[in-house]
Write an enzyme that holds these catalytic residues in place. Structure first.
Site, PDB file in Angstrom:
ATOM      1  N   GLU B 319       0.892  -1.173  -0.050  1.00 36.95           N
ATOM      2  CA  GLU B 319      -0.050  -0.122  -0.083  1.00 36.95           C
ATOM      3  C   GLU B 319       0.981   1.311   0.243  1.00 36.95           C
ATOM      4  O   GLU B 319       0.820   1.980   0.941  1.00 36.95           O
ATOM      5  CB  GLU B 319      -0.905   0.074   1.330  1.00 36.95           C
ATOM      6  CG  GLU B 319      -1.479  -1.425   1.328  1.00 36.95           C
ATOM      7  CD  GLU B 319      -2.508  -1.411   2.479  1.00 36.95           C
ATOM      8  OE1 GLU B 319      -2.123  -0.896   3.663  1.00 36.95           O
ATOM      9  OE2 GLU B 319      -3.665  -1.804   2.685  1.00 36.95           O
ATOM     10  N   CYS B 415     -10.231  -0.104   7.603  1.00 38.03           N
ATOM     11  CA  CYS B 415      -9.699   0.891   8.219  1.00 38.03           C
ATOM     12  C   CYS B 415     -10.328   2.330   7.525  1.00 38.03           C
ATOM     13  O   CYS B 415     -10.843   3.245   7.955  1.00 38.03           O
ATOM     14  CB  CYS B 415      -7.995   1.325   7.856  1.00 38.03           C
ATOM     15  SG  CYS B 415      -7.585   0.801   6.208  1.00 38.03           S
TER      16      CYS B 415
END
Lengths: 653, 653
Positions: B319, B415
């Site tokens: 990421e 998240c």
């Protein structure tokens, strides 16, 4: 099973003396094969060790130690042995012969009483033979040993190795089959299927063709063998040491019976090796439904899943096909072995039916991917053959880590280099095929070949200007005049612009064209010369509108060669360059460019980062390109001048 | 540490009543927060369970069972609690309040005697607290709890939760520090650093700012803490259960001391959370070298590593950021949380120094990535925000598996959804900031805000036509006339075309422009109205020539919105569409399009696969496009009409 309708020309009857190919033939003989011998002996400083000979020396009880490397390492040695045997067939070499004999000796000494050969299982898992066909490549490595044995026999005439491998094949035949007590299984990595056809064609023993057919026909049937085998192993990959994922059947093309497969899926090398065997079986069995399955898969690959270079298998995840038209250039996999397998498939399709599309693709994959995979020194190789490279991104973006910007010395999984060697050392066999009274010319490679046409030996002396010009000539040498047909492939890259001369007289070819070949039927006499001139102009090519990655772009092609831009000639940010396909192109042979090559220049434009007026990443659109003369070089020569950007597809204006 | 020079406007002083944003404010309050409560309670059929409340109920000894889910699940609940507290600050709601109180009660009951809170370690590894800061997010989840406690205190005025979290922070302060006997460590996932600043700004206790500064300043120093910690764990990730790879320090930005970091690297969310804390500390400490480090990192991200949408972090591997200008569209990651973190960073930079570039990027990320990450029903989310989607390739090419073509109900690592909720529920705090006597307007969002200017309350009633038109007005309400400066950001998207009126009289703004703001200094009286009209024309944008993925392409932008093409409007193979940037564009508000939006049409061209003359994948270049009217829609609305192709960048002619 009927007898083979076409036979390959034995290598000993072929002498390749082509100006262009001589460089590669010499390289393979003088450098590649000796270098790979060193690599297989783990003697290349800084290269990933192979352990292939180390493992055979253990299995032959010549040394002691631990098995090392991948479990399929035997196959690398087998491919080298095949390549070396091809080389010995035309070029005797006592040193190479001694290495070959040493290798054969090791293989024979590592053979079990029942015929079995596999150093991994011998050293690591002797009790687990044939219990994990899905993952452990036993039949795959067997297949490569069979191919090596056939090549060794054809080169040397010695039977011991061939007989030993027949014993191995007989052992396999005693285990696998549809008869009661036999396993209806097949390998997770196809290869043995096409190797068994070679064994059949060499020995005449139909048992091997039947076994190949069994492997092909059982594949993908319900209940699925790999699922059953996995259940039997208690769902483990490694015999009880932890569970493994349920087999993904697409990956090894066992999701459907082969005749029902319409689209190429899964691991690309496995796929094309299997299709090659299917084409063999379709020909031998005169099996129209199997032929149709082959044609369908061929069409799918070559019209929807192939790069313009002849590369196939667009993702590195599983080294696999993805979906139609999904051909990204910068994350391409396009494994060298997959294009070699595509050439194998093409050669079988040509033996099944002479249609020029097979030879066109064969030529494309050969001149672009296969030649491009090897450095000019013969000692560095690409496993992955991208169509666009930005070295910094390859180093730092993990999604591109598989793309190397310079050829490597060797690989942990070193399937490709010896595969290149065995293909190039047997290249002469891909030039012609004979089908009944028609002698087909598929590739234009200078050579002298003795071919049997209706049991009559005919010598064809071919001269060829490829890949730099399209002039070819075939001189017939024959004892007595004989009526037969000489067929010349009209390459796709001449776009129909071809002229012909027979003994110096031009003639029209209308009416004698069939399936992309110019057929000249006549009574051929000794010394007759058939000449052709195929137009070889540089052409901008477009990709099908559904190939997203190439939209708005053009690629340069001249003859069989695809061209590319390199940073060494055009500076960085090659994406900034654009061309208008209607502007003229200049092609010029440059003697001193990487051993001599035709280089193409064109007037294009280039966006200049220096014209960007600020630090912003994005600004309102404005004209910011300036005239730029681009220089394109053959794709197969890319990456021979250090790491740098490269692109095949160029933005069209 | 000096006192804060600028203070956030308390949420209770802000009433967002914007026509455009009301839809989202209502959605967050009425749908998103209640839906996420259900998700955190694992009550969404078919969605991946969260286990967040389950784990707190275990730790609070209210039920028995096994800890489940990721080890950082506490943070999802904390983010929801923060969002809910923001919502309660302006919209009392007894049902939500009861869920909030239940949650706070669970957190307090799960707290250890010494202040520690973390359900994973409490239930699974009580003896391993603070032994793997690299991987186990203990300080990260602590940070989210601190942020939640601050928001809860500001909304309710109740101190118990804040005091409990101070006790937790005091406990952390007793363990970490440069003093003898303390650990000079820091978290593998930055977050606590910015949370401690909030704790400091709320409590006035400088210890928390010092602790934040210690975490920031120790990071990346030699000898490296993460390497030492890993050695201490005997090179394991999981305390002795097998070895793990040596920590890759770039990933969590601990490869260099933060002041020496010039380029954004590694996990994007970690990076921007850290930079936000650095900007806080630079402001509080009046630390020019830290400010310079922040500016350098900001410039690197926003001019070289940011998508035109405000998305950052271009690879799904880790990421993470990759390298300058490497911004592929179809494999983009551009995580929602990363753009939220970029907004956090921007807001801190604006508090450090009012420069419009920070607000321009904040607005871009907000309107495009953050809004686009949520479906119109508020119950489906994108984690990944690509700029080009071909659904079939996302399904079948493993290199694109992270790209979803439809928003998902919930995620195993969830998240993003609660992060969106906490940002949108506190959006009012991003509109203004006050620096000395200057009241800066950063975002144009209809609202009524009471702001303290030199301890004098000023009410600003803002009206805004964004994102559909560029008309804004600010009415001042003030008890007594007062001399101060009202500053309006000149948005980058108006390209300098702006007009202003003061109490109905137009005036020239030359001379009053500073750092992208129009400064109007005068004695402001009650009822004064400052109006601005920012030109909002559709504009074709180009990317920097070094951004390979966008070369030869243009993107459409109008005001703060980036536009895209969708298959629903333009058919498949969007790559076939091309436009000439000099052709006129028509923008029209469509009431019935997904709740009302400006849609843009333009005359372009389209290559038609039907014009392709055969089955070939590649053919010589020819003109084959036909006129085509393309229809572009705001990017944030994409994917609300089923799965289909989408692209932001369109081929230029």
């Amino acid at each position: 099973m009927t007898a083979s309708r076409t036979d390959r020309v034995p290598l000993r009857n072929i002498k390749v003396n082509d100006r262009f190919w001589k460089r590669y033939a010499d390289l393979v003989r003088e450098t590649v094969i000796p270098y790979q011998w060193e690599a297989l002996n783990d003697r290349i400083p800084g290269a990933t060790p192979s352990y292939a000979l180390h493992n055979f020396r253990l299995a032959a009880k010549q040394t002691e130690g631990e098995y090392r490397g991948h479990f399929f390492m035997d196959s690398d040695l087998a491919k080298w042995l095949e390549a070396s045997s091809h080389s010995l067939a035309t070029h005797p070499d006592p040193v190479l012969e001694s290495h070959v004999e040493e290798t054969v000796d090791l293989i024979l000494k590592s053979q079990w009483e029942d015929g079995y050969v596999n150093t991994y299982f011998t050293m690591k898992e002797p009790a687990k033979r044939w219990t994990n066909l899905l993952d452990y490549h036993e039949l795959y490595t067997a297949g490569h040993l069979f191919e090596a044995a056939v090549a060794y026999y054809e080169a040397t005439g010695k039977r011991a190795f061939l007989d030993a491998m027949r014993k191995f094949a007989d052992h396999i035949d005693s285990i696998f089959g549809t008869e009661p007590g036999k396993t209806k299984g097949y390998c997770g990595h196809q290869e043995i299927e096409l190797a068994l056809i070679k064994l059949y064609e060499t020995t005449g023993d139909e048992k091997y063709a039947r076994l190949s057919s069994m492997f092909i026909e059982q594949r993908g049937r319900e209940p699925n063998f790999f699922i059953e085998e996995w259940e039997k192993r208690e769902q483990s990959a490694l015999w009880g040491r932890g569970t493994s994922r349920k087999p993904v059947l697409h990956y090894q093309q066992s999701h459907l019976p082969v005749r029902e497969q319409k689209v190429a899926v899964g691991h690309a090398v496995r796929a094309v090796y299997m299709y090659a065997a299917m084409a063999d079986l379709a020909r031998l069995g005169e099996d129209e439904s199997l032929s149709e399955a082959c044609r369908t898969l061929w069409d799918n690959i070559t019209t929807k899943q192939m790069y313009i270079t002849g590369g196939i298998g667009s993702t590195h995840h599983g080294e696999a096909f993805t979906i139609n038209f999904d051909l990204p250039n910068d994350t391409a996999y396009a494994e060298t072995c997959a294009s070699i397998g595509l050439i194998f498939f093409a050669e079988r399709m040509l033996r099944l039916e002479a249609r020029s599309e097979y030879a066109n693709v064969m030529e494309k994959a050969l001149y672009n991917v296969v030649l491009g995979s090897m450095s000019l020194d013969g000692m560095h190789y690409f496993y992955v053959n991208p169509l666009e490279v930005w070295p910094e991104a390859c180093r730092h973006n993990p999604g591109k880590h598989h793309v190397k910007t310079e050829r490597q010395k060797w690989f942990g999984c070193a399937c490709c280099p010896p595969n290149v060697a065995r293909l190039l050392s047997s290249l002469g066999q891909y030039i012609y095929s004979v089908n009944n009274r028609i002698l087909y010319t598929h590739l234009y490679i200078g050579s002298e070949t003795t071919i049997s046409v209706e049991d009559e030996p005919v010598v064809i002396k071919q001269q060829s200007g490829l890949p730099w010009n399209g002039s070819v000539s075939l001189q017939v040498q024959i004892a007595e005049p004989k009526r037969f047909t000489l067929a010349l492939r009209i390459p796709d890259w001449c776009f129909g612009k071809a002229s012909f001369m027979l003994n110096g007289q031009s003639f029209e070819h209308e009416g004698s064209m069939t399936n992309g070949y110019m057929l000249v039927e006549r009574e051929w006499a000794d010394g007759d010369i058939l000449e052709a001139d195929f137009a070889m102009e540089p052409v901008w090519m477009l990709a099908h509108p559904n190939i997203r990655a190439d939209s708005g772009k053009v690629a340069l092609q001249r003859g069989p060669l695809v061209y590319c831009l390199e940073e060494a000639d055009n500076g960085p940010a090659l994406c900034s360059i654009s061309v208008s396909p209607d502007r003229p192109l200049q092609a010029r042979f440059e003697d001193d460019f990487l051993g001599g090559a035709v280089v193409i220049t064109a007037e294009g434009r280039k966006d200049d980062a220096a014209d960007w007026s600020g630090p912003e990443a994005y600004l309102p659109a404005r004209k910011m390109s300036r005239p730029f003369t681009l220089r394109a070089v053959p794709y197969f020569l890319w990456g021979n001048r250090g790491a740098g950007e490269m692109t095949v597809w160029i933005r069209g204006e």
